[in-house]
Design an enzyme around this catalytic site. Structure first.
Site, PDB file in Angstrom:
ATOM      1  CD1 TRP A  33      -3.004   1.404   0.766  1.00  0.00           C
ATOM      2  CD2 TRP A  33      -1.478   2.449   2.024  1.00  0.00           C
ATOM      3  NE1 TRP A  33      -3.487   2.653   1.052  1.00  0.00           N
ATOM      4  CE2 TRP A  33      -2.568   3.329   1.831  1.00  0.00           C
ATOM      5  CE3 TRP A  33      -0.399   2.900   2.780  1.00  0.00           C
ATOM      6  CZ2 TRP A  33      -2.608   4.606   2.368  1.00  0.00           C
ATOM      7  CZ3 TRP A  33      -0.447   4.169   3.308  1.00  0.00           C
ATOM      8  CH2 TRP A  33      -1.540   5.009   3.101  1.00  0.00           C
ATOM      9  CG  HIS A  34       3.304   2.343   3.275  1.00  0.00           C
ATOM     10  ND1 HIS A  34       2.772   1.309   3.997  1.00  0.00           N
ATOM     11  CD2 HIS A  34       3.120   3.452   4.028  1.00  0.00           C
ATOM     12  CE1 HIS A  34       2.298   1.769   5.146  1.00  0.00           C
ATOM     13  NE2 HIS A  34       2.494   3.071   5.192  1.00  0.00           N
ATOM     14  N   GLY A  35       3.864   1.581  -1.296  1.00  0.00           N
ATOM     15  CA  GLY A  35       4.573   1.825  -2.550  1.00  0.00           C
ATOM     16  C   GLY A  35       4.796   0.541  -3.312  1.00  0.00           C
TER      17      GLY A  35
END
Lengths: 389, 483
Positions: B337-339
């Site tokens: 989700w962060h990257g």
């Protein structure tokens, strides 16, 4: 009758409002107009960059226009040339009087009478990577450079990287180092990034504000709005104009507080930072190789050091450093040891390094007599070396 | 629009002023329109994307509510999920997926040249997508009746203080507040202003000034670093990301507060947590609770909690499903989700491993009281900091090299950075502890005497205002914008 909660809320609202007004008043009333560019040099020390009789600069600070500098030197195109790359020592004079000059100014005046152009470039705390970039730039942009004079400061081996504050604008020159090594590639890509940044800010008409202030907006619609608002605030309000000065003052206070808390003074030993030291050593080798390839005579200088009081280096580290620089004589490079040439009385004082102090010892900058001695020594050596210079 | 700008301050002032002047219904229109303007000042064309995402879930949630056929309900929910996640995959993960697929095919001897994409990641897509998903899922679960008033619903999805980087809000937590006309209180203004000033201080005075230092130390060759350098890198970036993201949350919460709207807290001194479980109840609380209620607990077949209280925990009586598998899967997704990078997956797996270890140790740990708490903090704090290395470096090779240096204490205490880097890292640790002590102990004492508290406020606000305005420059975005 108001409830206690309402009264308290009203009181806290007033306190918040008063705090905000006080904050703005503090900013508006700030009046100190210190030149933070020279602040680190001390109140008695000023920067001076010599110019020739036509007003062309012969001592270049990379913050200034590279184009003006190169154009100014074009009248000397047929002269053999000596390039000097230094740090603030070469452009700062302690207790400067009206006609005092720096060592680069004296050397220019002496050499020009023999139809040799001596020119210089310097940056405060310049590390070898910055010298590498500048040397390549001058080698590629100016013909007939026969000699490079390079003082190597133990202090500057603690520094690292190419600084945007000095080379951001320089990137407009579109200059790229032609050599193929990892450092050159890294420097080139940095210059490209800064060039792009300048391009994206080129539509700005609000000259009153530093372009770097808007980096995050990067061509968004807000970019236009933000610049306009900043410009209006800058023109109309004192507190907005004072911001840059207050930022400088804030960092100076932090620096002084740190030194006071940890008892750091100008004489405190600055230990070698191994990885940076090695990086600067590697870069010095690149400069040496480049000079060899281009058949440019390189003279390394162990610069003057204040020795009447304890100097701020670890003794064994400093002597190893000197040994390392001297070892280049084995490779046929001239090494001038000028450590002792400036008498104790010619050294001055720097800005205070701690709170509640008025001044501190300066280990880097000296008075005009120091500059004269430095210049005379270079001239003597040049005569001894005869045609080497 | 970014918060750390003059534009935002003036925009917020005008919106708040109009908000308190207008009657209830026009207020909702005002919030919706101002949120679109807020987003449009970044790139106007991308507001369409936010609107499409919002309209899709607006329509689907009404359809879900209307139908009594459970299969049809499920079909509509799946459509919504595919639509929302499809947008996210296209904008955020397409390059990552194709690059990995091509690398895999190349391994099998198929020579495929890499594809080139020029996709701009829409600001805040990970946040508003999660928000619209949660809305539809809540309607599907029967936790929520869909709202027919589009401006009200649209204001919830696009509400500008949280649109770009959260907190990720549950509809239940906000829509009711948006639908009423709260009575004006002076405390909304003073509390809101204080939160905004604190947020700006963390961003423009602290984070923006340590950012160049972090950039510089992460550019250095890993091979030249010692163990103490790696620890310093981990800690300094750990502080940068914490101050940066909590700054955003402070400004978001403060901005909403000016309009009398309460957001749930997103941070609660995470670096003082005494366990990893507690850490995730204190760090990015709205995300961890979202992941818990919409991914982890459903994977385990557990009852969801439906509140943003943070933490990814499961009830002790849970016997359903494979807890460990669900834990690792959840954390890998949390990382992604962060990257779109394997380094983020590694970050997630690292945290899952620590939580698993903690659950195991907790069963056999007989220590109690303050000793247990202190030992917990001594272990959790540095290990949580170490997890930021893959977050910032993104090269797994470098990350493994750095972990190795830490494990075998390679290079010992040899320093590669300037003294200031170590000093600032140390001072930031002290700052976190001092701010906690001030908040937990000094403020309650001061609040007993309203005049002492008022004087304290005046002094603090004077400093914050002067420093915030002195450093207020949009020189860098918030780190979480890239997620």
């Amino acid at each position: 009758m108001l409830s206690k909660e309402t009264r308290n809320n009203s009181f806290l609202f007033v306190c918040t409002l008063v705090g905000v007004i006080f904050g703005l008043a503090v900013m508006s009333s700030y009046e100190n107009k210190t030149d933070f560019g020279d602040a680190a040099l001390g109140k008695g020390t000023v920067s001076y960059f010599h110019k020739d009789k036509s007003g062309n600069s012969i001592h270049f600070l990379p913050k200034n226009s590279y184009n003006d500098f190169l154009n100014g030197l074009s009248i000397y195109s047929s002269y053999p040339k000596i390039l000097f790359l230094g740090n603030s020592q070469s452009h700062s004079i302690n207790q400067k009087e009206l006609n005092d000059n720096t060592l680069t100014g004296y050397l220019y005046e002496s050499f020009i009478s023999d139809s040799i152009l001596f020119f210089a470039s310097s940056i405060p705390n310049a590390n070898l990577q910055e010298h590498y970039l500048l040397s390549q730039f001058f080698f590629d942009s100016i013909s007939n450079i026969e000699t490079l004079l390079l003082p190597v400061f133990f202090d500057d081996f603690r520094e690292d990287g190419i600084r945007e504050s000095y080379f951001g604008d320089f990137s407009k020159s579109l200059y790229q180092i032609a050599e193929n090594n990892s450092l050159a590639k890294r420097i080139n890509s940095k210059l490209e990034i800064w060039q792009q940044k300048i391009k994206s800010n080129s539509n700005d008409t609000t000259a009153s504000i530093e372009n770097n202030d808007f980096t995050a907006l990067n061509k968004t619609t807000q970019d236009v709005v933000e610049r306009k608002l900043n410009d209006v605030l800058y023109r109309k309000f004192n507190f907005w104009q004072n911001r840059q000065q207050i930022r400088g003052e804030f960092f100076t206070t932090l620096y002084l507080s740190r030194n006071t808390a940890f008892g750091i003074s100008a004489q405190t030993t600055r230990k070698k930072i191994t990885s940076r030291y090695l990086k600067n050593k590697e870069t010095l080798s690149l400069i040496i190789n480049s000079c060899k390839k281009r058949d440019i005579n390189l003279i390394l200088i162990i610069p003057p050091l204040r020795t009447d009081i304890k100097y701020p280096y670890d003794e064994s580290e400093y002597s190893q450093f000197k040994e390392y620089v001297n070892s280049f004589t084995l490779n046929g490079i001239h090494v001038l040891d000028l450590e002792d040439i400036v008498e104790p009385e010619y050294w001055g004082y720097s800005s205070p390094t701690q709170l509640f102090q008025t001044k501190d010892y300066d280990f880097m900058h000296f008075q005009v007599e120091g500059h004269k001695v430095f210049a005379d020594t270079i001239l003597d050596v040049s005569q001894n070396l005869n045609n080497d210079i | 629009m970014i918060f750390n700008s003059v534009t935002y301050i003036i925009f917020l002032f005008l919106v708040v002023l109009l908000y308190w002047v207008l009657p209830r219904k026009p207020r909702q229109v005002l919030l919706f329109v101002s949120s679109i303007i807020f987003y449009g000042l970044w790139r106007f064309e991308y507001t369409l994307l936010v609107l499409v995402s919002a309209i899709n879930d607006y329509g689907i949630s009404i359809l879900i509510d209307k139908t009594s056929n459970s299969k049809r309900k499920k079909g509509l929910l799946i459509f919504s999920l595919v639509f929302n996640l499809g947008l996210l995959v296209y904008f955020k993960y397409l390059m990552f997926l194709t690059t990995n697929a091509i690398s895999l095919l190349n391994l099998f001897g198929l020579e495929i040249t890499p594809l080139e994409f020029s996709i701009i990641l829409p600001l805040g897509i990970s946040f508003y997508t999660f928000q619209t998903i949660s809305y539809t899922v809540d309607v599907y679960r029967g936790f929520l009746k869909p709202y027919r008033n589009f401006f009200l619903y649209g204001s919830y999805v696009t509400f500008f203080p949280q649109l770009v980087a959260g907190p990720i809000l549950r509809a239940k937590e906000v829509i009711e507040q948006l639908s009423i006309r709260p009575e004006f209180k002076l405390s909304y203004i003073s509390d809101g202003v204080i939160r905004i000033l604190i947020g700006l201080f963390l961003k423009v005075v602290i984070t923006d000034n340590i950012a160049p230092m972090v950039d510089e130390i992460y550019l250095m060759e890993v091979s030249k670093l010692s163990a103490i350098d790696v620890w310093t890198k981990a800690f300094l970036f750990g502080f940068q990301i914490y101050f940066d993201f909590s700054a955003y949350s402070h400004i978001a919460i403060g901005s909403a507060m000016l309009m009398g709207i309460q957001f749930p807290e997103n941070f609660n001194y995470p670096y003082l947590a005494k366990s990893f479980k507690a850490f995730w109840k204190r760090w990015h609380i709205s995300l961890s609770s979202w992941i818990r209620d919409y991914l982890y607990l459903p994977l385990l077949g557990e009852k969801v909690q439906d509140k943003s209280t943070g933490g990814i925990s499961v009830s002790k009586s849970s016997k359903k499903g494979n807890t460990n598998r669900a834990l690792f899967l959840t954390w890998a997704i949390m990382g992604l989700w962060h990257g779109a990078s394997w380094a983020f997956v590694f970050w997630g797996v690292y945290h899952a491993t620590l939580i698993l270890l903690e659950r195991f140790v907790a069963k056999h740990n007989s220590l109690k009281g303050k000793i247990r708490s202190f030992l917990g903090w001594i272990i959790v704090f540095p290990l949580a900091m170490l997890s930021w290395l893959p977050f910032r470096d993104n090269s797994l090779v470098n990350v493994f090299k750095m972990f190795k240096k830490v494990l075998i204490f390679e290079g010992g205490l040899n320093r590669s950075f300037s003294e200031n880097v170590y000093l600032i890292t140390f001072l930031l640790t002290i700052l976190v502890i001092l701010s906690y002590l001030t908040y937990s102990y000094l403020l309650p004492i001061l609040k007993r005497n309203i005049f002492a508290y008022g004087l304290f406020l005046i002094i603090v606000i004077t400093f914050l205002t002067a420093l915030d305005l002195t450093f207020l420059r949009p020189i860098s975005q918030f780190i979480y914008f890239q997620f």
